[in-house]
Design a protein around this motif. Sequence first.
Motif, mmCIF file in Angstrom:
data_model
loop_
_atom_site.group_PDB
_atom_site.id
_atom_site.type_symbol
_atom_site.label_atom_id
_atom_site.label_comp_id
_atom_site.label_asym_id
_atom_site.label_seq_id
_atom_site.Cartn_x
_atom_site.Cartn_y
_atom_site.Cartn_z
ATOM 1 N N LEU A 1 9.472 12.091 2.728
ATOM 2 C CA LEU A 1 8.908 10.408 3.876
ATOM 3 C C LEU A 1 9.716 9.247 2.476
ATOM 4 O O LEU A 1 9.512 8.086 3.599
ATOM 5 N N THR A 2 10.313 9.699 1.965
ATOM 6 C CA THR A 2 11.067 8.348 1.341
ATOM 7 C C THR A 2 12.404 8.487 2.564
ATOM 8 O O THR A 2 12.887 7.306 2.947
ATOM 9 N N HIS A 3 12.684 9.202 2.883
ATOM 10 C CA HIS A 3 13.303 9.383 4.101
ATOM 11 C C HIS A 3 13.263 9.399 5.366
ATOM 12 O O HIS A 3 14.488 7.948 6.345
ATOM 13 N N LEU A 4 12.595 8.989 5.053
ATOM 14 C CA LEU A 4 11.764 8.096 6.867
ATOM 15 C C LEU A 4 11.342 6.497 6.712
ATOM 16 O O LEU A 4 11.273 6.363 7.518
ATOM 17 N N GLY A 5 11.390 6.256 5.865
ATOM 18 C CA GLY A 5 11.469 4.393 5.307
ATOM 19 C C GLY A 5 9.742 4.841 4.991
ATOM 20 O O GLY A 5 9.627 3.266 5.365
ATOM 21 N N LEU A 6 9.302 5.610 3.734
ATOM 22 C CA LEU A 6 8.026 5.142 3.554
ATOM 23 C C LEU A 6 7.403 5.304 2.202
ATOM 24 O O LEU A 6 6.888 4.886 1.329
ATOM 25 N N ALA A 7 8.776 4.630 1.573
ATOM 26 C CA ALA A 7 8.806 5.058 0.065
ATOM 27 C C ALA A 7 8.261 4.035 -0.338
ATOM 28 O O ALA A 7 6.841 4.346 -1.405
ATOM 29 N N LYS A 8 8.125 2.404 0.143
ATOM 30 C CA LYS A 8 7.052 1.584 -0.134
ATOM 31 C C LYS A 8 5.631 1.895 -0.623
ATOM 32 O O LYS A 8 4.685 1.283 -0.564
ATOM 33 N N TYR A 9 5.151 2.856 0.407
ATOM 34 C CA TYR A 9 3.681 3.434 0.884
ATOM 35 C C TYR A 9 3.766 4.521 0.055
ATOM 36 O O TYR A 9 2.040 4.821 0.323
ATOM 37 N N THR A 10 4.181 5.081 -0.070
ATOM 38 C CA THR A 10 3.482 6.269 -1.313
ATOM 39 C C THR A 10 3.962 6.486 -2.500
ATOM 40 O O THR A 10 4.874 6.080 -3.464
ATOM 41 N N GLN A 11 3.181 7.349 -2.995
ATOM 42 C CA GLN A 11 3.337 7.384 -4.425
ATOM 43 C C GLN A 11 2.532 8.632 -4.778
ATOM 44 O O GLN A 11 1.575 9.502 -3.909
ATOM 45 N N ALA A 12 3.187 9.779 -5.544
ATOM 46 C CA ALA A 12 2.817 11.428 -5.684
ATOM 47 C C ALA A 12 2.069 11.250 -7.511
ATOM 48 O O ALA A 12 2.376 10.458 -8.185
ATOM 49 N N TYR A 13 1.910 12.181 -7.370
ATOM 50 C CA TYR A 13 1.262 12.846 -8.661
ATOM 51 C C TYR A 13 0.892 14.434 -9.040
ATOM 52 O O TYR A 13 -0.130 15.095 -8.757
ATOM 53 N N ALA A 14 1.919 13.860 -10.149
ATOM 54 C CA ALA A 14 2.063 15.324 -11.533
ATOM 55 C C ALA A 14 1.850 15.174 -12.348
ATOM 56 O O ALA A 14 2.463 14.663 -13.246
ATOM 57 N N HIS A 15 0.601 15.649 -13.604
ATOM 58 C CA HIS A 15 0.432 15.858 -14.233
ATOM 59 C C HIS A 15 1.324 15.979 -15.904
ATOM 60 O O HIS A 15 1.304 15.242 -16.902
ATOM 61 N N ASP A 16 2.194 16.414 -14.953
ATOM 62 C CA ASP A 16 3.321 17.168 -16.020
ATOM 63 C C ASP A 16 4.802 16.023 -16.002
ATOM 64 O O ASP A 16 6.157 16.285 -17.108
ATOM 65 N N ASP A 17 4.748 15.409 -15.555
ATOM 66 C CA ASP A 17 5.953 14.562 -14.669
ATOM 67 C C ASP A 17 5.657 13.172 -15.062
ATOM 68 O O ASP A 17 5.166 12.665 -14.833
ATOM 69 N N GLN A 18 6.538 12.599 -16.366
ATOM 70 C CA GLN A 18 6.962 11.760 -16.915
ATOM 71 C C GLN A 18 6.860 10.628 -15.553
ATOM 72 O O GLN A 18 6.218 9.175 -15.473
ATOM 73 N N TYR A 19 7.145 10.741 -14.178
ATOM 74 C CA TYR A 19 8.092 9.972 -13.511
ATOM 75 C C TYR A 19 6.334 9.502 -12.431
ATOM 76 O O TYR A 19 6.787 8.798 -11.559
ATOM 77 N N ARG A 20 5.564 10.737 -12.357
ATOM 78 C CA ARG A 20 4.881 10.720 -11.163
ATOM 79 C C ARG A 20 3.477 10.926 -11.934
ATOM 80 O O ARG A 20 2.532 11.673 -11.352
ATOM 81 N N ASN A 21 2.934 10.491 -13.348
ATOM 82 C CA ASN A 21 1.967 10.684 -13.374
ATOM 83 C C ASN A 21 0.505 9.942 -13.592
ATOM 84 O O ASN A 21 -0.558 9.149 -14.637
ATOM 85 N N ALA A 22 0.528 8.823 -13.129
ATOM 86 C CA ALA A 22 0.110 7.256 -12.838
ATOM 87 C C ALA A 22 0.274 7.761 -11.185
ATOM 88 O O ALA A 22 0.931 7.577 -10.649
ATOM 89 N N ILE A 23 -0.631 6.999 -10.060
ATOM 90 C CA ILE A 23 -1.403 5.865 -9.236
ATOM 91 C C ILE A 23 -1.835 4.986 -9.675
ATOM 92 O O ILE A 23 -3.012 4.671 -10.693
ATOM 93 N N ASP A 24 -1.286 3.599 -8.162
ATOM 94 C CA ASP A 24 -2.139 2.620 -8.586
ATOM 95 C C ASP A 24 -2.873 2.671 -6.592
ATOM 96 O O ASP A 24 -2.392 3.087 -6.340
ATOM 97 N N PHE A 25 -4.106 2.618 -7.262
ATOM 98 C CA PHE A 25 -5.112 2.941 -6.055
ATOM 99 C C PHE A 25 -4.882 2.070 -5.228
ATOM 100 O O PHE A 25 -5.669 1.841 -4.115
#
Length: 366
Positions: free
Chosen positions: A263-287
């Motif tokens: 989705l980042t490559h499709l130009g949607l990086a600023k609209y997309t976020q992911a959550y994975a509890h064991d991933d320090q770069y993806r362990n929080a979401i701003d709803f």
Amino acid sequence: MKIPSLLDLEIEQQAVIDLPFHGRHVITGTPGAGKTVMAVYRAWALATVGRDVALFTRSNLLHQYLAQMAPDLTEALNVTTYHRWIRDFWRRRFRTDPPQTDEDGWLYDWIEMQRDCILQGVRSTAHLVIDEGQNLPVAFYRLCRTLGVDVTVCADENQRIGDDQSTVSEICRALATRADPLVLRENRRNSREIAMLASEFREEAGDEIALPTRVGRTPTVLKVPSMEYLLTGVSQYFNAHPERSIGIICRSTHLLRDIQSRLTHLGLAKYTQAYAHDDQYRNAIDFSVRPIRIVSAASMKGLEFDSVFVPDLDAYTEDPTSVDARLRFFVLCTRAREDLHFAHRGPQEPAILSSIPKSLLVRHAG
């Protein structure tokens, strides 16, 4: 999730606010009936009268969700998880970790814990408000009774996922509740079409619950040639409906990361976020931002989205008649408010959906 004001609560929801501030109470009802919302209100009401209240959420992601969706209600609460509360309680009282029966530290020796509490005369004045209470073991509720803890449990046994789980009747027996469960009957989340599909996976339990009156689009099953094809479609859908929240629910965190990259490559990086509890770069979401949210099936409980995409239907290879498989799809379907889309790349539609009546699913080939 849209948190209604006190004035907007329905009569059956107001009954939760009116429950006695002491004792043990069980609340049940269909997905979308507002059990999580009422758990928040119940905890808030208890806190306002000075009770030592803790609000249990199923996961760290749901914790974040509630804190952001209802900051005025949760800022004064101890919002925690089941495991965190048990460990903190045990360390305060016994200066050690709770006795466990597995090396990973997720399973507890409930018999030894009860014995220790009885021998030491340990009691608690806390009031626990537990959301998704069906996913906690019965032995935990027995321990609560031993401790004299007041408890309010919101539970739906049709949403049990996991090995250590409880039915509503088991929870009531363990807590020795004096009254029947308070039932929230109206589904305020899903469209009628989504609720009808979800009902195909529902266990027969208790009274039948009325379908929503709000109508929407029939859920779809898409046979797609590639993941890139599907995500291009998601991108087009987002551009056509930028006001909607989109949930992409994946079976694995590997696919979750892959979809975020695509989705980042499709130009949607600023609209997309992911959550994975064991991933320090993806362990929080701003709803409040980035309306495209990619989560795993393990983290989906308690969440809701305007539109849900399931990109990996081929990964659901379990026996479609098994209770676990059916409950998982029941929960999966009920995450969507307006639109629900399943996608598979294999030549045959996976068995979990192949027996669903044509009137409940629209099938497309990409």
